[in-house]
Design a protein around this motif. Structure first.
Motif, PDB file in Angstrom:
ATOM      1  N   THR A   1       1.039  -0.794  -0.254  1.00  0.00           N
ATOM      2  CA  THR A   1       0.041  -0.413   0.042  1.00  0.00           C
ATOM      3  C   THR A   1       1.073   1.315   0.250  1.00  0.00           C
ATOM      4  O   THR A   1       2.044   0.969  -0.621  1.00  0.00           O
TER       5      THR A   1
ATOM      6  N   ASN B   1      -2.164  -8.611   1.557  1.00  0.00           N
ATOM      7  CA  ASN B   1      -1.087  -8.173   1.767  1.00  0.00           C
ATOM      8  C   ASN B   1      -0.087  -8.639   2.826  1.00  0.00           C
ATOM      9  O   ASN B   1       0.345  -9.429   2.791  1.00  0.00           O
TER      10      ASN B   1
ATOM     11  N   CYS C   1      -4.201  -1.131   5.571  1.00  0.00           N
ATOM     12  CA  CYS C   1      -4.100  -1.280   3.862  1.00  0.00           C
ATOM     13  C   CYS C   1      -5.437  -2.213   3.888  1.00  0.00           C
ATOM     14  O   CYS C   1      -5.195  -2.165   2.742  1.00  0.00           O
TER      15      CYS C   1
ATOM     16  N   TYR D   1      -7.556   0.219   2.011  1.00  0.00           N
ATOM     17  CA  TYR D   1      -6.856   0.997   0.611  1.00  0.00           C
ATOM     18  C   TYR D   1      -7.108   0.047  -0.054  1.00  0.00           C
ATOM     19  O   TYR D   1      -7.551   0.428  -1.148  1.00  0.00           O
TER      20      TYR D   1
END
Ligand code: PGA
Length: 241
Positions: free
Chosen positions: A36, A65, A80, A83
């Motif tokens: 991110t 992630n 994150c 996002y």
């Protein structure tokens, strides 16, 4: 190490997107690790547009992630997870069951780290990991002096990193003081790495990471030892290359 320098942001985003698209064309069920931050925002936008035009199909792609803030709700807009939802998942045809996250509020931190290490192993490893680079050379939330042998772990965030991420949370006091991240070893175990950097403020650290001593004090310097890494830079970040 392959270094690609692009004249402007648009070409930079496009070059990064093409790396992903080519991988998916070759391996539709590729496992892709997602960073991110400010740097990959344009990349995710391009991927969304390409998916809409059916130039790439994410239906079999598996994603996870790279890192997450700790101690916040998963639906905290600064996370994150949010996002990626907003900038990526809402615009591509990934399947929910193929997307994995680090838990930002686990009951047991140790267990969460182990779960993620195991997940990566169970998925057969990561085919491509997208990375940014922090001003201090961090990768993910691996701040300077993180052991090169680290796997998924909980880590304190430096003051500089917290300041750099005020934009996600609105004010510094809201930026968490800890994160959970794939470690340096987890990163080095990925089959391919793509590190992105843009803007003049990254020029010094990019040069240091790619050409100076390989040291835990500059986590990104470890990339010099990976056998399949592409570094994509815009002209500003490549100023000292
Ligand atoms: P940035 O962060 O893309 O917001 O500059 C990069 C990073 O911290 O890895």
């Amino acid at each position: 190490m392959k270094i690609v320098v692009k004249d402007d942001r648009q070409q930079f985003d496009h070059a990064a997107a093409l790396e992903i698209v080519h991988l998916i064309h070759a391996k539709p069920h590729a496992v892709i690790g997602l960073a991110t931050g400010n740097t990959p925002k344009g990349l995710y936008k391009v991927l969304g547009e390409m998916c809409k035009k059916k130039e790439v199909d994410f239906s079999e792609v598996i994603t996870l992630n790279l890192d997450e803030y700790l101690g916040i709700d998963p639906d905290n807009p600064g996370s994150c997870r949010c996002y990626l939802q907003e900038r990526f998942y809402d615009h591509v045809n990934t399947k929910q069951e193929n997307t994995y996250y680090l838990n930002s509020h686990p009951h047991d931190y140790e267990k969460e780290c182990k779960r993620y290490d195991q997940l990566i192993e169970d998925l057969g490893g990561i085919d491509l990991l997208i990375l940014g680079i922090g001003h201090n050379g961090h990768l993910g939330f691996n701040e300077p002096s993180t052991p090169f042998g680290s796997t998924v772990h909980v880590c304190p965030l430096t003051d500089r990193t917290r300041t750099a991420n005020i934009w996600s949370f609105g004010s510094k006091d809201k930026v968490p003081t800890e994160g959970i991240t794939m470690g340096i070893k987890s990163i080095m175990n990925c089959k391919k790495l793509m590190m992105l950097a843009n803007g003049e403020a990254k020029a010094d650290i990019v040069h240091k990471a790619l050409y100076d001593k390989i040291t835990e004090k500059t986590p990104a310097s470890i990339l010099q030892l990976h056998n399949d890494v592409v570094i994509i830079l815009d002209e500003d970040a490549a100023r000292f290359i």
